[in-house]
Design a protein around this motif. Structure first.
Motif, PDB file in Angstrom:
ATOM      1  N   GLU A 161       0.828  -1.204   0.000  1.00 48.49           N
ATOM      2  CA  GLU A 161       0.000   0.000   0.000  1.00 48.49           C
ATOM      3  C   GLU A 161       0.865   1.259   0.000  1.00 48.49           C
ATOM      4  N   ARG A 162       1.676   1.380  -1.023  1.00 56.94           N
ATOM      5  CA  ARG A 162       2.600   2.506  -1.129  1.00 56.94           C
ATOM      6  C   ARG A 162       2.436   3.239  -2.466  1.00 56.94           C
ATOM      7  N   THR A 163       2.954   4.447  -2.487  1.00 56.72           N
ATOM      8  CA  THR A 163       3.042   5.226  -3.719  1.00 56.72           C
ATOM      9  C   THR A 163       4.465   5.120  -4.233  1.00 56.72           C
ATOM     10  N   PHE A 164       4.622   4.685  -5.492  1.00 54.52           N
ATOM     11  CA  PHE A 164       5.938   4.522  -6.098  1.00 54.52           C
ATOM     12  C   PHE A 164       6.157   5.572  -7.176  1.00 54.52           C
ATOM     13  N   LYS A 214      -5.235   2.772  -2.027  1.00 55.93           N
ATOM     14  CA  LYS A 214      -4.122   2.447  -1.140  1.00 55.93           C
ATOM     15  C   LYS A 214      -2.743   2.588  -1.786  1.00 55.93           C
ATOM     16  N   HIS A 215      -2.693   2.654  -3.100  1.00 54.67           N
ATOM     17  CA  HIS A 215      -1.393   2.722  -3.763  1.00 54.67           C
ATOM     18  C   HIS A 215      -1.500   3.547  -5.049  1.00 54.67           C
ATOM     19  N   SER A 216      -0.375   4.067  -5.512  1.00 58.59           N
ATOM     20  CA  SER A 216      -0.348   4.848  -6.743  1.00 58.59           C
ATOM     21  C   SER A 216       0.999   4.671  -7.440  1.00 58.59           C
ATOM     22  N   ILE A 217       0.984   4.870  -8.755  1.00 63.65           N
ATOM     23  CA  ILE A 217       2.210   4.842  -9.557  1.00 63.65           C
ATOM     24  C   ILE A 217       2.377   6.198 -10.221  1.00 63.65           C
ATOM     25  N   ILE A 218       3.534   6.814 -10.027  1.00 61.04           N
ATOM     26  CA  ILE A 218       3.878   8.083 -10.665  1.00 61.04           C
ATOM     27  C   ILE A 218       5.036   7.817 -11.623  1.00 61.04           C
ATOM     28  N   ASP A 238       4.063  15.838   3.152  1.00 66.37           N
ATOM     29  CA  ASP A 238       3.619  14.715   3.998  1.00 66.37           C
ATOM     30  C   ASP A 238       3.102  13.525   3.199  1.00 66.37           C
ATOM     31  N   ILE A 239       3.668  13.330   2.020  1.00 71.14           N
ATOM     32  CA  ILE A 239       3.327  12.159   1.216  1.00 71.14           C
ATOM     33  C   ILE A 239       4.561  11.276   1.100  1.00 71.14           C
ATOM     34  N   GLU A 240       4.462  10.086   1.623  1.00 71.20           N
ATOM     35  CA  GLU A 240       5.586   9.150   1.617  1.00 71.20           C
ATOM     36  C   GLU A 240       5.585   8.342   0.312  1.00 71.20           C
ATOM     37  N   THR A 241       6.740   8.203  -0.277  1.00 72.57           N
ATOM     38  CA  THR A 241       6.856   7.462  -1.537  1.00 72.57           C
ATOM     39  C   THR A 241       8.071   6.543  -1.519  1.00 72.57           C
ATOM     40  N   ARG A 242       8.104   5.667  -2.500  1.00 69.54           N
ATOM     41  CA  ARG A 242       9.283   4.844  -2.757  1.00 69.54           C
ATOM     42  C   ARG A 242       9.738   5.139  -4.185  1.00 69.54           C
ATOM     43  N   VAL A 243      11.034   5.060  -4.414  1.00 64.66           N
ATOM     44  CA  VAL A 243      11.617   5.451  -5.702  1.00 64.66           C
ATOM     45  C   VAL A 243      12.223   4.254  -6.418  1.00 64.66           C
ATOM     46  N   SER A 244      12.004   4.204  -7.727  1.00 64.86           N
ATOM     47  CA  SER A 244      12.636   3.183  -8.569  1.00 64.86           C
ATOM     48  C   SER A 244      13.121   3.859  -9.851  1.00 64.86           C
ATOM     49  N   VAL A 245      14.443   3.836 -10.061  1.00 65.50           N
ATOM     50  CA  VAL A 245      15.046   4.421 -11.263  1.00 65.50           C
ATOM     51  C   VAL A 245      15.416   3.282 -12.212  1.00 65.50           C
ATOM     52  N   LEU A 246      14.762   3.213 -13.356  1.00 66.42           N
ATOM     53  CA  LEU A 246      14.961   2.072 -14.256  1.00 66.42           C
ATOM     54  C   LEU A 246      16.303   2.112 -14.983  1.00 66.42           C
ATOM     55  N   GLY A 247      16.807   3.302 -15.282  1.00 75.61           N
ATOM     56  CA  GLY A 247      18.142   3.417 -15.857  1.00 75.61           C
ATOM     57  C   GLY A 247      18.333   2.671 -17.166  1.00 75.61           C
ATOM     58  N   HIS A 248      19.539   2.117 -17.338  1.00 76.46           N
ATOM     59  CA  HIS A 248      19.918   1.559 -18.633  1.00 76.46           C
ATOM     60  C   HIS A 248      19.269   0.213 -18.956  1.00 76.46           C
ATOM     61  N   ILE A 249      18.517  -0.334 -18.026  1.00 82.08           N
ATOM     62  CA  ILE A 249      17.762  -1.552 -18.341  1.00 82.08           C
ATOM     63  C   ILE A 249      16.816  -1.275 -19.519  1.00 82.08           C
TER      64      ILE A 249
END
Length: 318
Positions: A161-164, A214-218, A238-249
């Motif tokens: 239940e996170r925002t990425f 409960k979750h979102s994708i940005i 006050d918005i907690e997120t998780r980060v994913s950097v796709l890069g050279h893949i």
């Protein structure tokens, strides 16, 4: 014309090998010799050139990257560098050149053409940012790679239940982010072509939370800002997120059928143009038809992003 050359330049893109294969096989079919130039314009200046035959390009249509390798070359931007390149072309008996790459590669092809050496550009870049063509080689494969990553990240986002925030390539063009975001069902897409409003983004997220989401994708294109910077800005709200950097893949992988067909048809047309002694042109696709146009158009014409897709993505992510 009895002998042509082919090189790949700039960032690699899935389908470049399919294009190299098509150049070689099409030229040989018409009794032309083919020279492969390794490491782009740097290899051209250094004379890293060798003859290619049918076997040289066997079993590469399905491989990502480029058999001819690629490298940046600042020296080629100078008059001295360009004259060295032409000297090497003449030394190896090459009378025309197919250049597979993006914006910088096209600039090199145009420079050689203006010095009397015919070149034809074939668009190879995952950013899909070459004016004059609807699609570039590598875009479809990269797009599917990004979508696959979005689908996997969404599984985790749902479970916890996170925002990425997912950062994708696209320094000046947002096609990869836009198409992937729409196809991946992202709640928010940030692209260089559209001015973003952080407060609006926060409001959309909060409205989602209020209705039980409960979750979102940005999805954010690197040309807008880094995912980490966006995460910091949202944290201040006050918005907690998780980060994913796709890069050279995003650059790698076996090219899709679409990219293999696109590469084959583009490259074959490029060879036909050289056989006709026509240089200073680029090959592309408009309305599903392969076309050729003046290389200078790629610099004078603005690349138009389909902003109706951007609007649609917002409508569907309510």
């Amino acid at each position: 014309m009895k002998k042509i050359g082919v090189l790949t330049s700039g960032g690699d893109a899935p389908g470049m090998n399919a294009a190299v294969r098509a150049v070689v096989r099409k030229a040989l079919y018409h009794d032309l010799e083919v020279a492969g130039i390794y490491y782009g314009y740097q290899g051209l200046i250094d004379g890293q050139i060798e003859s290619l035959d049918r076997g040289s390009v066997g079993d590469i249509i399905q491989r990502g990257g480029t058999k001819l390798h690629s490298a940046r070359c600042l020296e080629f931007k100078t008059e001295e560098g360009q004259l060295k390149a032409i000297e090497q072309l003449k030394k190896h008996g090459i009378e025309g050149l197919v250049v597979i790459g993006g914006d910088g590669s096209y600039q090199g092809a145009l420079a050689l053409t203006k010095r009397g050496f015919p070149c034809v550009g074939v668009p190879g870049t995952i950013d899909n940012d070459i004016p004059g063509t609807d699609y570039t080689i590598g875009f479809d494969t990269a797009l599917n790679t990004v979508i696959d990553c979005i689908d996997k990240i969404r599984d985790t986002a749902t479970s916890h239940e996170r925002t990425f925030i997912i950062e994708v390539m696209g320094r000046d063009a947002g096609d990869l982010a836009l198409w992937a975001g729409l196809a991946g069902g992202a709640e928010t897409i940030l692209i260089p072509e559209v001015q973003h409003d952080l407060d609006e983004l926060v409001t959309r997220l909060e409205q989602g939370y209020d209705r039980g989401k409960k979750h979102s994708i940005i999805i954010v294109a690197e040309g807008v800002m880094s995912a980490s910077d966006l995460a910091k800005k949202l944290s201040e709200k006050d918005i907690e997120t998780r980060v994913s950097v796709l890069g050279h893949i995003q650059r790698g992988g076996s090219p899709t059928a679409r990219d293999r067909v696109l590469a084959s048809t583009f490259a074959a047309r490029a060879v036909e143009l050289l056989i006709e002694n026509r240089g200073g042109l680029a090959v592309g696709m408009r309305n599903h038809v392969v076309v050729d146009y003046d290389l200078e158009e790629a610099f004078k014409k603005e690349r138009n992003t389909d902003l109706s897709m951007y609007t649609l993505s917002k409508e569907l992510s309510i």
